[in-house]
Design a protein around this motif. Structure first.
Motif, PDB file in Angstrom:
ATOM      1  N   LYS A   1      -2.954   8.570  -5.815  1.00  0.00           N
ATOM      2  CA  LYS A   1      -3.971   7.597  -5.393  1.00  0.00           C
ATOM      3  C   LYS A   1      -4.626   7.006  -6.639  1.00  0.00           C
ATOM      4  O   LYS A   1      -4.814   7.693  -7.634  1.00  0.00           O
ATOM      5  CB  LYS A   1      -5.050   8.299  -4.547  1.00  0.00           C
ATOM      6  CG  LYS A   1      -4.493   9.106  -3.380  1.00  0.00           C
ATOM      7  CD  LYS A   1      -4.151   8.219  -2.193  1.00  0.00           C
ATOM      8  CE  LYS A   1      -3.767   9.019  -0.975  1.00  0.00           C
ATOM      9  NZ  LYS A   1      -2.332   9.226  -0.800  1.00  0.00           N
TER      10      LYS A   1
ATOM     11  N   ARG B   1       0.846  -4.978  -2.598  1.00  0.00           N
ATOM     12  CA  ARG B   1      -0.518  -4.649  -2.163  1.00  0.00           C
ATOM     13  C   ARG B   1      -0.813  -3.211  -2.516  1.00  0.00           C
ATOM     14  O   ARG B   1       0.029  -2.351  -2.353  1.00  0.00           O
ATOM     15  CB  ARG B   1      -0.667  -4.894  -0.661  1.00  0.00           C
ATOM     16  CG  ARG B   1      -1.015  -6.358  -0.358  1.00  0.00           C
ATOM     17  CD  ARG B   1      -0.647  -6.752   1.031  1.00  0.00           C
ATOM     18  NE  ARG B   1      -1.041  -5.780   2.019  1.00  0.00           N
ATOM     19  CZ  ARG B   1      -2.260  -5.709   2.589  1.00  0.00           C
ATOM     20  NH1 ARG B   1      -3.180  -6.573   2.273  1.00  0.00           N
ATOM     21  NH2 ARG B   1      -2.525  -4.790   3.499  1.00  0.00           N
TER      22      ARG B   1
ATOM     23  N   CYS C   1       0.829  -1.197   0.000  1.00  0.00           N
ATOM     24  CA  CYS C   1       0.000   0.000   0.000  1.00  0.00           C
ATOM     25  C   CYS C   1       0.868   1.254   0.000  1.00  0.00           C
ATOM     26  O   CYS C   1       0.650   2.192   0.768  1.00  0.00           O
ATOM     27  CB  CYS C   1      -0.947   0.008   1.181  1.00  0.00           C
ATOM     28  SG  CYS C   1      -1.986  -1.438   1.221  1.00  0.00           S
TER      29      CYS C   1
ATOM     30  N   VAL D   1      -8.447  -3.107  -0.897  1.00  0.00           N
ATOM     31  CA  VAL D   1      -7.029  -3.430  -1.129  1.00  0.00           C
ATOM     32  C   VAL D   1      -6.939  -4.721  -1.938  1.00  0.00           C
ATOM     33  O   VAL D   1      -7.676  -5.669  -1.679  1.00  0.00           O
ATOM     34  CB  VAL D   1      -6.302  -3.619   0.220  1.00  0.00           C
ATOM     35  CG1 VAL D   1      -4.853  -3.998  -0.013  1.00  0.00           C
ATOM     36  CG2 VAL D   1      -6.387  -2.356   1.040  1.00  0.00           C
TER      37      VAL D   1
ATOM     38  N   ARG E   1      -9.407   3.065  -4.921  1.00  0.00           N
ATOM     39  CA  ARG E   1     -10.493   3.900  -4.402  1.00  0.00           C
ATOM     40  C   ARG E   1     -11.662   3.916  -5.368  1.00  0.00           C
ATOM     41  O   ARG E   1     -11.466   3.844  -6.578  1.00  0.00           O
ATOM     42  CB  ARG E   1     -10.006   5.362  -4.254  1.00  0.00           C
ATOM     43  CG  ARG E   1      -9.220   5.561  -3.018  1.00  0.00           C
ATOM     44  CD  ARG E   1      -8.152   6.603  -3.185  1.00  0.00           C
ATOM     45  NE  ARG E   1      -7.064   6.232  -2.289  1.00  0.00           N
ATOM     46  CZ  ARG E   1      -6.976   6.703  -1.041  1.00  0.00           C
ATOM     47  NH1 ARG E   1      -7.823   7.604  -0.604  1.00  0.00           N
ATOM     48  NH2 ARG E   1      -6.019   6.277  -0.257  1.00  0.00           N
TER      49      ARG E   1
ATOM     50  N   THR F   1     -12.647   2.546  -0.059  1.00  0.00           N
ATOM     51  CA  THR F   1     -11.438   1.898  -0.597  1.00  0.00           C
ATOM     52  C   THR F   1     -11.481   0.377  -0.450  1.00  0.00           C
ATOM     53  O   THR F   1     -12.271  -0.153   0.334  1.00  0.00           O
ATOM     54  CB  THR F   1     -10.174   2.365   0.154  1.00  0.00           C
ATOM     55  OG1 THR F   1     -10.331   1.986   1.513  1.00  0.00           O
ATOM     56  CG2 THR F   1      -9.960   3.846   0.042  1.00  0.00           C
TER      57      THR F   1
ATOM     58  N   VAL G   1      -3.826  -0.011  -2.683  1.00  0.00           N
ATOM     59  CA  VAL G   1      -5.159   0.487  -2.315  1.00  0.00           C
ATOM     60  C   VAL G   1      -5.850   1.024  -3.564  1.00  0.00           C
ATOM     61  O   VAL G   1      -5.246   1.759  -4.341  1.00  0.00           O
ATOM     62  CB  VAL G   1      -5.055   1.645  -1.302  1.00  0.00           C
ATOM     63  CG1 VAL G   1      -6.448   2.100  -0.870  1.00  0.00           C
ATOM     64  CG2 VAL G   1      -4.219   1.228  -0.118  1.00  0.00           C
TER      65      VAL G   1
END
Ligand code: CMP
Length: 693
Positions: free
Chosen positions: A421, A350, A331, A362, A354, A360, A352
């Motif tokens: 992001k 890993r 992340c 994962v 959105r 969110t 994240v």
């Protein structure tokens, strides 16, 4: 050609005399005749005079006469004055015909190896000059140049290919990849048979650069072909018992060479050899062939035992691959790994994701997954109404910029900007995607890692981590970086990207730390960062050194004159000394002389190394008339070698890499929180010291 020489009987008579019996007048005459020989035109007067005293002439009258056999020791060079010869190679047959003015027989002398081909007279009449000089050796097969060697002058006393050289040597300038391989197998392996501890430099150049012009699977196929090739018994090799015996020897030699080549290849690439699936499975394939041959061919047992050690090396690597965890971006953060060493490439991550509504989820994503595949993995996590629509992945950067990712992009996690992001949404929603304030970077009042630990401890922990990241890179990644990934299908960018991402991150971290420091502590933070850079230099972590210096040179920090003024002058001096190492003048002389004095292992300044490679790549063609430009490969290999040398020996490194428990400070430095939005950094800077109006 002879017609330009004039009455040749006198010339021939003199040349057939023993050189020591030639009178000065005769030598003068030979010299004058040599002036007309086109193939000698490039030679200096002095060399031609010397030649006049040593050359001889051979006259042959029967087509089919063999001048010498492949595998014979070589003692002289030849130039054809009249007639023609065929060049024949075992397993290939006649590869080309040489005619008047052509020369042959230099290769064995140049390489101090056996004759690479058999030379057979084609016509009933031929005259050949022996012992001539030349700057270029050009090998042809079926009318096409296949290998071009050129004489290069080296300073007297320089060490060339491991031995003290006089003043000139030949090096391969260009050639077909396949012929180069054959050349290396025949000229660079025998000397290495007993000693696989250090690899011949020309061979190493090839092993370090072959992915550019000869993908691994093709290289393995060619090796297999060479391993299994059977000398063709042609009319020049009448099938007597003696010849058949010689052929068995040849067959064995070819097999031994291929296995030694592979052992040296494994030695050069180490772990990374086995991470390439085609190279890895080639070990097993070749092992089966060797095992089978060992049943029937006498003399195969040393070959088999060398092959067995390659196989054991593979087993060891595969075991450690399955046992140890890897450096992983979890992340966005470098995951703290509980188990020990890892010189392995990252392959999963890993990440994240959105939704447009800011919720969110994962997912664990493999680095080689394309954006289009990742979108499919995300689909089950999407609201039912939207899940059937065309979805896109969008990176929203910390400055609000939106970037829709292309379906074929791979290696998502290392591609993202530091605080970027990832959103998965319908295409129409892209324009509305936003990252909320407070999600970007550290909270200004939060405790800084600078408050928690001393500068020496921080530098040490940064050094451990960067050494670890650096050791996990594969030097071949630098090539993919510079030549463009499209040129290397199947190549998964990973650890080098991670290292470059980290370089960027440490830079922003240094800038951020100064700007988020409350006023009373700001000078202290600046001072501490300079000291960390200073310790990093001492510890050979040039990544931290240069990232911090560049981070503090970011205009958002460098313009804070009131803060800089309050620094003790000793620290100011320390900073300008460190800064001067980044001086680009005279081709980064300051940096280059710094690393020349450093003892490996150390983490080099990767961006400069990539710049050197780019410079070589852009300034030199990879191919000339279909031949690989090996001069360029040699230059590239030199840069890659310096990269490898920084990693150095296992001794000393193991202490760093094999540490089991990681102190808290290590976890902190892996999880630096930074502001990567330059506009925001500048705004903070103006709040600290307003713009002069
Ligand atoms: P040498 O190895 O000394 O003896 C055989 C010679 O054949 C070799 O040097 C070259 O000069 C010449 N030759 C010409 N074409 C080729 C080729 N394609 N491969 C190998 N040798 C060649």
């Amino acid at each position: 050609l002879l017609s330009t020489i004039g009455p040749d009987s006198l010339f021939r008579m003199i040349l057939s005399k023993c050189p020591s019996e030639r009178t000065p007048e005769e030598l003068e005459l030979v010299y004058e005749e040599l002036l007309h020989v086109k193939a000698l035109a490039h030679l200096s007067t002095m060399v031609k005079r010397e030649l006049a005293a040593v050359i001889g002439i051979e006259t042959h009258n029967n087509a089919g006469t063999v001048i010498f056999h492949q595998g014979d020791p070589g003692a002289c060079w030849y130039i054809i004055l009249r007639g023609a010869v065929d060049v024949s190679i075992r397993g290939k047959g006649v590869v080309c015909t040489l005619r008047e003015g052509d020369d042959f027989g230099k290769l064995a002398l140049v390489n101090e190896s056996k004759r690479a081909a058999t030379i057979i007279l084609r016509d009933d009449e031929a005259q050949i000059l022996r012992d001539v000089e030349a700057n270029t050796v050009r090998l042809k097969e079926h009318g096409q140049d296949v290998l071009v060697l050129e004489k290069v002058f080296t300073p007297r006393g320089a060490v060339v290919q491991g031995r003290q050289e006089s003043h000139c040597t030949y090096s391969v300038m260009a050639g077909l990849a396949e012929k180069m391989l054959e050349y290396l197998l025949e000229t660079r392996i025998d000397a290495q048979e007993e000693d696989v501890t250090s690899v011949n430099p020309t061979l190493q150049d090839f092993l370090l650069t072959h992915p550019i012009y000869m993908p691994t699977n093709i290289l393995c196929n060619s090796l297999k072909k060479y391993y299994t090739r059977h000398p063709m018994v042609t009319s020049i090799f009448p099938s007597t018992d003696v010849v058949i015996q010689e052929d068995t020897e040849q067959i064995l030699t070819a097999k031994r060479r291929v296995v030694t080549f592979v052992a040296l290849w494994v030695k050069t690439l180490g772990l990374h050899y086995f991470l390439d699936p085609s190279a890895n499975s080639f070990i097993e394939e070749l092992y089966c062939c060797v095992l089978e041959d060992a049943q029937t061919l006498p003399g195969m047992s040393p070959v088999l035992s060398r092959m067995k050690s390659c196989r054991e090396a593979r087993d060891r690597v595969m075991l450690s691959l399955s046992r140890h965890s890897q450096i992983v971006l979890d992340c966005g953060v470098y995951a703290p790994t509980s188990t020990a060493p890892h010189c392995l490439p990252i392959d999963t991550c890993r990440q994240v994701f959105r939704h447009p509504d800011a919720s969110t989820f994962v997912l664990t994503v493999r680095m080689d997954k394309r954006v289009a595949d990742v979108i499919e993995m995300c689909r089950p996590h999407i609201r039912s109404s939207a899940s059937q629509e065309m979805l896109v992945l969008t990176e929203v950067k910390s400055n609000g910029e939106r970037l829709v990712l292309a379906p074929n992009d791979i290696s998502l996690p290392t591609m993202l900007t530091l605080n970027g992001k990832l959103f998965v949404s319908a295409r129409e929603e892209v324009d509305h995607l936003m990252v909320h304030d407070g999600e970007n970077g550290p909270i200004p009042s939060g405790t800084s890692v600078l408050d928690l630990y001393g500068s020496a401890e921080l530098a040490t922990q940064l050094g451990f981590f960067h050494m670890e990241l650096f050791h996990a890179t594969n030097e071949l990644e630098t090539i993919a970086q510079v030549f463009g990934r499209d040129a290397f299908p199947g190549h998964i960018p990973s650890n080098l990207d991670l290292l470059l991402r980290r370089f960027n991150e440490v830079q922003y971290w240094a800038t951020t730390e100064v700007l988020v420091s409350p006023a009373p502590k700001r000078v202290q933070s600046l001072r501490k960062l300079i000291k960390i850079a200073h310790y990093s230099k001492q510890q050979g972590d040039l990544l931290s050194l240069f990232a911090i210096v560049l981070g503090l040179s970011n205009v958002a920090v460098s313009r804070l004159s009131m803060t800089w003024e309050k620094l003790p002058s000793r620290v100011k001096r320390m900073f300008s000394e460190l800064e001067s190492l980044l001086d680009p003048t005279r081709n980064h002389r300051a940096y280059r002389s710094l690393i020349a004095k450093m003892q490996p292992p150390f983490v080099p300044f990767i961006p400069l190394l990539l710049k050197d490679l780019t410079f070589i790549h852009e300034g030199n063609k990879t191919f000339f008339n279909g031949l690989v430009n090996f001069e360029k490969m040699h230059m590239i290999a030199n840069v890659i070698r310096t990269f490898k040398e920084c990693k150095a020996s296992a001794s000393g490194v193991t202490g760093i890499l094999h540490r089991d428990e990681k102190p808290d400070s290590q976890l902190h430095i892996r999880n630096l929180r930074v502001i990567d939005d330059q506009r925001r950094l500048l705004e903070m800077s103006y709040l600290i010291e307003p713009k002069m109006s």
